[in-house]
Design a protein around this motif. Structure first.
Motif, PDB file in Angstrom:
ATOM      1  N   GLU A 119       0.833  -1.208   0.000  1.00 27.39           N
ATOM      2  CA  GLU A 119       0.000   0.000   0.000  1.00 27.39           C
ATOM      3  C   GLU A 119       0.866   1.255   0.000  1.00 27.39           C
ATOM      4  O   GLU A 119       0.549   2.254  -0.653  1.00 27.39           O
ATOM      5  N   ASP A 121       4.090   1.285  -1.018  1.00 28.04           N
ATOM      6  CA  ASP A 121       4.996   1.296  -2.187  1.00 28.04           C
ATOM      7  C   ASP A 121       4.714   0.069  -3.048  1.00 28.04           C
ATOM      8  O   ASP A 121       5.074  -1.061  -2.670  1.00 28.04           O
ATOM      9  N   ASP A 122       4.059   0.284  -4.214  1.00 30.64           N
ATOM     10  CA  ASP A 122       3.718  -0.848  -5.077  1.00 30.64           C
ATOM     11  C   ASP A 122       4.874  -1.209  -6.001  1.00 30.64           C
ATOM     12  O   ASP A 122       4.713  -1.345  -7.225  1.00 30.64           O
ATOM     13  N   SER A 123       6.047  -1.380  -5.391  1.00 33.24           N
ATOM     14  CA  SER A 123       7.238  -1.740  -6.155  1.00 33.24           C
ATOM     15  C   SER A 123       7.155  -3.202  -6.594  1.00 33.24           C
ATOM     16  O   SER A 123       6.361  -3.997  -6.069  1.00 33.24           O
ATOM     17  N   LYS A 124       7.980  -3.557  -7.566  1.00 38.87           N
ATOM     18  CA  LYS A 124       8.002  -4.926  -8.063  1.00 38.87           C
ATOM     19  C   LYS A 124       8.369  -5.903  -6.954  1.00 38.87           C
ATOM     20  O   LYS A 124       7.831  -7.012  -6.859  1.00 38.87           O
ATOM     21  N   SER A 184      -4.667 -10.435 -10.197  1.00 40.26           N
ATOM     22  CA  SER A 184      -4.505  -8.973 -10.126  1.00 40.26           C
ATOM     23  C   SER A 184      -3.053  -8.591  -9.878  1.00 40.26           C
ATOM     24  O   SER A 184      -2.588  -7.547 -10.360  1.00 40.26           O
ATOM     25  N   TYR A 188      -0.496  -6.839 -12.717  1.00 41.90           N
ATOM     26  CA  TYR A 188      -0.684  -5.548 -12.043  1.00 41.90           C
ATOM     27  C   TYR A 188      -0.483  -4.371 -13.001  1.00 41.90           C
ATOM     28  O   TYR A 188       0.491  -4.315 -13.750  1.00 41.90           O
ATOM     29  N   LYS A 189      -1.476  -3.454 -12.955  1.00 42.49           N
ATOM     30  CA  LYS A 189      -1.429  -2.293 -13.845  1.00 42.49           C
ATOM     31  C   LYS A 189      -1.646  -0.993 -13.075  1.00 42.49           C
ATOM     32  O   LYS A 189      -2.283  -0.058 -13.568  1.00 42.49           O
ATOM     33  N   GLY A 190      -1.175  -0.992 -11.851  1.00 43.87           N
ATOM     34  CA  GLY A 190      -1.300   0.223 -11.058  1.00 43.87           C
ATOM     35  C   GLY A 190      -2.611   0.355 -10.312  1.00 43.87           C
ATOM     36  O   GLY A 190      -2.849   1.368  -9.634  1.00 43.87           O
ATOM     37  N   ASN A 191      -3.478  -0.654 -10.393  1.00 47.92           N
ATOM     38  CA  ASN A 191      -4.786  -0.606  -9.715  1.00 47.92           C
ATOM     39  C   ASN A 191      -4.656  -1.057  -8.263  1.00 47.92           C
ATOM     40  O   ASN A 191      -5.213  -2.075  -7.851  1.00 47.92           O
ATOM     41  N   LYS A 192      -3.901  -0.282  -7.522  1.00 50.71           N
ATOM     42  CA  LYS A 192      -3.558  -0.638  -6.140  1.00 50.71           C
ATOM     43  C   LYS A 192      -4.787  -0.825  -5.258  1.00 50.71           C
ATOM     44  O   LYS A 192      -4.905  -1.819  -4.537  1.00 50.71           O
ATOM     45  N   GLU A 193      -5.708   0.116  -5.289  1.00 48.21           N
ATOM     46  CA  GLU A 193      -6.877   0.049  -4.408  1.00 48.21           C
ATOM     47  C   GLU A 193      -7.721  -1.191  -4.687  1.00 48.21           C
ATOM     48  O   GLU A 193      -8.244  -1.827  -3.768  1.00 48.21           O
TER      49      GLU A 193
END
Length: 408
Positions: A119, A121-124, A184, A188-193
Motif C-alpha cells: 500500500e 509502495d507498489d514496487s516490483k 490482479s 498488475y497495472k497500477g490498480n492498487k486500491e
C-alpha cells in the motif's frame, strides 16, 4: 421434558426468523438487537437443524450461502461448544485446528504486513512478495478438500446435508477470491486500491470460514462421527495433503492386542491349534470363519470388558465395519447419539436384568432388526454381548407355504 422440547421448537422458530429477516434486508445489528434476549445457549446442532428445515421449506441453498457470513456474525459469541471427546495430536480435527491457527498466524504475521508495504509502495519487490504469499495461501485448498471429500460424506450419511452444501459453496468462493488476487498481482497495472480490496475481502472470508469451522463444523462432526469413521479420514488424509503445516505427529490410538488377550484367556486350550472341540462336534477355524460369514446377517461380539473382539463379513453387510475397530471399546462401533443406549443394554446384561433386547428400523427398502443377546457360560457368568442385525423385509414378505425346490 415437554417444556424442554417446546422451548427448543420455539427457539428453532426464532432462529429461522433471524435468517428470514436478514433475507428481507434488515441489518445485522437490527437482528442482533431484536433477538439478543431470545437466542441464548444456541448449539451448532440447532443451527444445523434450522438450515435443514429452511431448505425443506423451500429456501434455496444459494440463499443460505449468501447469508452465511451474516448468519455467523449473528451467532458469534452465542454458540456453545457441544461436548466432544478431548482431541489429541494427530486426530483429524486436531490437525485442522492447527492448520487454522497456522493460516491465521500467516495472515496476521506475514500477509497483512506485506499488504501494508504494498500500500505504501507498489514496487516490483513488494508485488513479488505478495504473489509468494498468495501461492502459499493457496495451500488452504488442501484443508478445504479434506473437509469436503473426507468429512462431508459422513455428515451426509447421517442426514446432515445442508451445512456441508453451504460451506462447500463458500469454500469455492474463497478459492475464486484467492485466484483473483493472484491474477490482479501477476497482471498488475497500477490498480492498487482494487488489489487491496480484493485481498482484504479474501482474507476476511478465510477468517470467517475458520470461525464457522471452529464453532460449528468441528463440534458437529465430533458429536456425530464414530471412531471408525475418524480412522478412515485419518488414513486417507495424507493423499490429499495439508495446509501450510504438516501434522505434528501420528495419531496414537489406544488399542489392545486382542490376540494376546485371547491367548491369556485361553491358555492351555486348543483354540490356537486350527480347530475347536465343541460339546456337539469339532470345526476347523476355517470352517468357523466361513460359517459365520454365511449366516444372513451382521454379527459383532463384544467381550465382558466391552472390547470388540469379532465381527462377521457377510456378502451383504447392513452396517459398515472396518478391522480398525478390533480391540477398541464398544462405543467406537456406534454413532455418539446411540452410545448411551448400547451402554444401558450391556449394563442390563451384566447385572442379569435382561438377556436380550431388539430394535427394528426402516433403511430404504430394508427393514432391519437389530438384536442384542447376553452371552453366558453354563454357570450363568456373563461373557459378552452378541449383536445381530438382519434385513427381515424378505421374511415379512413370505406368505403361504413353499414345499418344492426352487427352479434355477
Amino acid at each position: 421434558m415437554s417444556e424442554l422440547i417446546n422451548n427448543r421448537e420455539y427457539r428453532q422458530e426464532k432462529l429461522k426468523e433471524v435468517i428470514r429477516e436478514l433475507h428481507e434486508g434488515k441489518t445485522v445489528e437490527e437482528v442482533k438487537a431484536k433477538f439478543a434476549q431470545v437466542i441464548q445457549g444456541v448449539t451448532a446442532k440447532e443451527i444445523s437443524e434450522m438450515e435443514v428445515q429452511l431448505v425443506k421449506e423451500g429456501l434455496p441453498i444459494e440463499e443460505i450461502q449468501n447469508l452465511c457470513n451474516v448468519h455467523a456474525e449473528v451467532f458469534k459469541g452465542s454458540i456453545e461448544e457441544i461436548h466432544h471427546p478431548e482431541e489429541v495430536p494427530g486426530h483429524p480435527v486436531y490437525t485442522m485446528r492447527q492448520e487454522n491457527k497456522a493460516i491465521e498466524d500467516y495472515i496476521e504475521g506475514t500477509m497483512k504486513p506485506n499488504l501494508g508495504r504494498f500500500e505504501d509502495d507498489d514496487s516490483k519487490e513488494n508485488i513479488l512478495a505478495l504473489i509468494a504469499d498468495v501461492n502459499l495461501l493457496w495451500d488452504i485448498d488442501k484443508h478445504y478438500s479434506r473437509k469436503e471429500n473426507l468429512i462431508f460424506p459422513y455428515l451426509e450419511k447421517y442426514g446432515i446435508t445442508s451445512p456441508p452444501k453451504v460451506m462447500w459453496g463458500v469454500d469455492d468462493e474463497i478459492r475464486a477470491m484467492i485466484k483473483a488476487v493472484k491474477l490482479s498481482l501477476t497482471s498488475y497495472k497500477g490498480n492498487k486500491e482494487e488489489v487491496l480490496k480484493k485481498a482484504e475481502t479474501a482474507l476476511n472470508e478465510i477468517k470467517e470460514m475458520i470461525f464457522k469451522e471452529e464453532s460449528i463444523l468441528f463440534s458437529m462432526c465430533l458429536d456425530t462421527l464414530t471412531e471408525d469413521e475418524w480412522i478412515n479420514i485419518y488414513n486417507e488424509s495424507d493423499e490429499i495433503g495439508y495446509a501450510i503445516i504438516a501434522p505434528e505427529e501420528k495419531w496414537h490410538r489406544a488399542r489392545l492386542d486382542v490376540e494376546e488377550k485371547v491367548k491369556e484367556e485361553t491358555e492351555g486350550t486348543n483354540v490356537d491349534k486350527g480347530y475347536i472341540k465343541f460339546e456337539t462336534g469339532i470345526l476347523s477355524t476355517k470352517e468357523i470363519n466361513h460359517i459365520f460369514n454365511t449366516i444372513p446377517g451382521d454379527m459383532t461380539f463384544v467381550d465382558k470388558d466391552n472390547i470388540v473382539k469379532y465381527f462377521s463379513q457377510g456378502k451383504e453387510r447392513i452396517f459398515a465395519r472396518t478391522k480398525a475397530v478390533i480391540g477398541r471399546t464398544v462405543e467406537n462401533c456406534h454413532p455418539p447419539a446411540s452410545v448411551n443406549v448400547v451402554e444401558k443394554i450391556v449394563n442390563s446384561f451384566k447385572s442379569g436384568e435382561k438377556d436380550s433386547e431388539s430394535f427394528w428400523i426402516k433403511m430404504g427398502d430394508k427393514f432391519v432388526m437389530i438384536s442384542y443377546y447376553a452371552v453366558r457360560d453354563e454357570n450363568g457368568e456373563f461373557l459378552g454381548t452378541l449383536e445381530f442385525s438382519q434385513d427381515i423385509a424378505p421374511i415379512q414378505a413370505i406368505t403361504g407355504e413353499k414345499r418344492l425346490l426352487s427352479e434355477e
